[in-house]
Design a protein around this motif. Structure first.
Motif, PDB file in Angstrom:
ATOM      1  N   ALA A   5      13.391   5.166   2.157  1.00 28.10           N
ATOM      2  CA  ALA A   5      12.096   5.486   2.551  1.00 28.10           C
ATOM      3  C   ALA A   5      11.873   6.118   3.991  1.00 28.10           C
ATOM      4  O   ALA A   5      12.467   5.758   4.834  1.00 28.10           O
ATOM      5  CB  ALA A   5      11.304   4.235   2.187  1.00 28.10           C
ATOM      6  N   PRO A   6      10.861   6.885   3.875  1.00 24.36           N
ATOM      7  CA  PRO A   6      10.529   7.426   5.342  1.00 24.36           C
ATOM      8  C   PRO A   6      10.199   6.145   6.189  1.00 24.36           C
ATOM      9  O   PRO A   6       9.356   5.251   5.985  1.00 24.36           O
ATOM     10  CB  PRO A   6       9.445   8.233   5.112  1.00 24.36           C
ATOM     11  N   THR A   7      10.685   6.320   7.296  1.00 20.80           N
ATOM     12  CA  THR A   7      10.164   5.338   8.322  1.00 20.80           C
ATOM     13  C   THR A   7       8.733   5.323   8.813  1.00 20.80           C
ATOM     14  O   THR A   7       8.331   6.463   9.215  1.00 20.80           O
ATOM     15  CB  THR A   7      10.946   5.488   9.723  1.00 20.80           C
ATOM     16  N   GLU A  12       0.729   3.229  10.463  1.00 16.27           N
ATOM     17  CA  GLU A  12       1.072   2.590   9.264  1.00 16.27           C
ATOM     18  C   GLU A  12       1.262   1.329   9.025  1.00 16.27           C
ATOM     19  O   GLU A  12       0.969   0.499   8.340  1.00 16.27           O
ATOM     20  CB  GLU A  12       2.204   3.731   8.542  1.00 16.27           C
ATOM     21  N   LYS A  13       2.379   0.686  10.093  1.00 13.34           N
ATOM     22  CA  LYS A  13       2.638  -0.670  10.283  1.00 13.34           C
ATOM     23  C   LYS A  13       1.408  -1.530  10.340  1.00 13.34           C
ATOM     24  O   LYS A  13       1.298  -2.542   9.758  1.00 13.34           O
ATOM     25  CB  LYS A  13       3.831  -0.719  11.163  1.00 13.34           C
ATOM     26  N   ASN A  19      -4.735  -4.390   6.198  1.00 15.50           N
ATOM     27  CA  ASN A  19      -5.100  -4.453   4.612  1.00 15.50           C
ATOM     28  C   ASN A  19      -4.971  -6.026   4.222  1.00 15.50           C
ATOM     29  O   ASN A  19      -6.028  -6.205   3.281  1.00 15.50           O
ATOM     30  CB  ASN A  19      -4.006  -3.540   3.853  1.00 15.50           C
ATOM     31  N   LYS A  20      -4.464  -6.786   4.704  1.00 17.79           N
ATOM     32  CA  LYS A  20      -4.364  -8.174   4.325  1.00 17.79           C
ATOM     33  C   LYS A  20      -5.383  -9.030   4.840  1.00 17.79           C
ATOM     34  O   LYS A  20      -5.887 -10.017   4.509  1.00 17.79           O
ATOM     35  CB  LYS A  20      -3.186  -8.792   4.777  1.00 17.79           C
ATOM     36  N   LYS A 227      -9.011   5.958  15.179  1.00 14.71           N
ATOM     37  CA  LYS A 227      -8.411   6.090  14.008  1.00 14.71           C
ATOM     38  C   LYS A 227      -8.240   4.626  13.314  1.00 14.71           C
ATOM     39  O   LYS A 227      -8.775   4.359  12.168  1.00 14.71           O
ATOM     40  CB  LYS A 227      -7.231   6.692  14.083  1.00 14.71           C
ATOM     41  N   LYS A 228      -8.105   3.596  14.143  1.00 12.49           N
ATOM     42  CA  LYS A 228      -7.968   2.426  13.705  1.00 12.49           C
ATOM     43  C   LYS A 228      -9.478   1.711  13.393  1.00 12.49           C
ATOM     44  O   LYS A 228      -9.522   1.139  12.488  1.00 12.49           O
ATOM     45  CB  LYS A 228      -7.269   1.492  14.710  1.00 12.49           C
ATOM     46  N   LEU A 229     -10.196   2.163  14.461  1.00 12.20           N
ATOM     47  CA  LEU A 229     -11.553   1.581  14.287  1.00 12.20           C
ATOM     48  C   LEU A 229     -12.239   2.382  13.005  1.00 12.20           C
ATOM     49  O   LEU A 229     -13.044   1.528  12.143  1.00 12.20           O
ATOM     50  CB  LEU A 229     -12.633   2.123  15.321  1.00 12.20           C
TER      51      LEU A 229
END
Length: 246
Positions: A5-7, A12-13, A19-20, A227-229
């Motif tokens: 799988a792509p790193t 993304e991490k 998401n949780k 982007k995170k906001l």
């Protein structure tokens, strides 16, 4: 052949972890405190030119990006202001950047370096205050005192408007406004004046966006901050709102 799988990227991490947060009560623990604090600031600043009410969801998104319920600072410094190496708290409380105009009067007396670093409600208000301080535009202007009495000052040989203003606790701008024909001063001439001083004032506000928050609050330390906001805000709109007492 084994297909790997792509790193995943750091962003993304981060997404996987955030998401949780949806539906986890721990991540909503400060909702009511945030709403109360934002309402306090909105009431306090509503009379300043161009102020648009702050959305409490933005502050919550900032807290999800800054710390989050799994961070050790979540229960003390959820907005991270006041952590080691961060100049924001000092700028707000003790600097000459306009924090005294931003903080509601009751919080000017309450917020201290110790309380901001240990009490979540204080940390949240300091974080909001610092954000708004960085979003305001300021100028130094002549501001008249609450003393509305009109005084008179007799011009003496060698006087100038600046010299008279200093002697009378006034400003040159006020003298000019109250004596529009006093282009040339003459000994014996009587000028009207009112108590006034040159003060920093809020002239208008920048339009708050996630990009601007990243630049002026985060200072560019995290290239993915905006982007995170945006991502955190999108998740909040999917969640169920916490009901807070009025």
């Amino acid at each position: 052949m084994t297909v790997h799988a792509p790193t995943k990227t750091g962003f993304e991490k981060w997404q996987d972890g955030i998401n949780k947060a949806v539906g986890d009560a721990k991540w909503d623990a400060w909702d009511c405190e945030i709403q109360t604090a934002v309402n306090e600031y909105n009431r306090h600043l509503s009379g300043t030119a161009g102020y648009f009410p702050l959305d409490w969801h933005l502050i919550k998104a900032m807290m999800w990006v800054e710390s989050g319920a799994n961070n050790s600072e979540w229960k003390t410094k959820p907005m991270q202001i006041g952590v080691a190496g961060d100049p924001g708290m000092t700028s707000l409380l003790f600097g000459n950047e306009g924090g005294d105009l931003i903080l509601p009067p009751i919080w000017k007396r309450k917020l201290t370096t110790g309380s901001v670093r240990t009490i979540p409600a204080h940390n949240i208000r300091a974080g909001i205050g610092y954000l708004l301080m960085k979003m305001a535009n300021y100028e130094y202007r002549s501001v008249r005192s609450t003393d509305t009495k009109v005084y008179e000052a007799a011009v003496k040989p060698g006087d100038s408007l600046d010299k008279i203003a200093k002697a009378q606790g006034c400003t040159v701008e006020t003298l000019k406004e109250m004596n529009p024909t006093a282009f040339v001063l003459r000994p014996g001439q009587v000028l009207k004046c009112q108590k006034a001083s040159v003060q920093r004032v809020i002239t208008n506000w920048r339009s708050i966006s996630t990009t601007l928050v990243a630049q002026r609050y985060n200072g560019g330390g995290d290239p993915n901050y905006a982007k995170k906001l945006d991502y955190a805000l999108s998740l909040m709109r999917k969640g169920k709102a916490v009901l807070c007492e009025p």
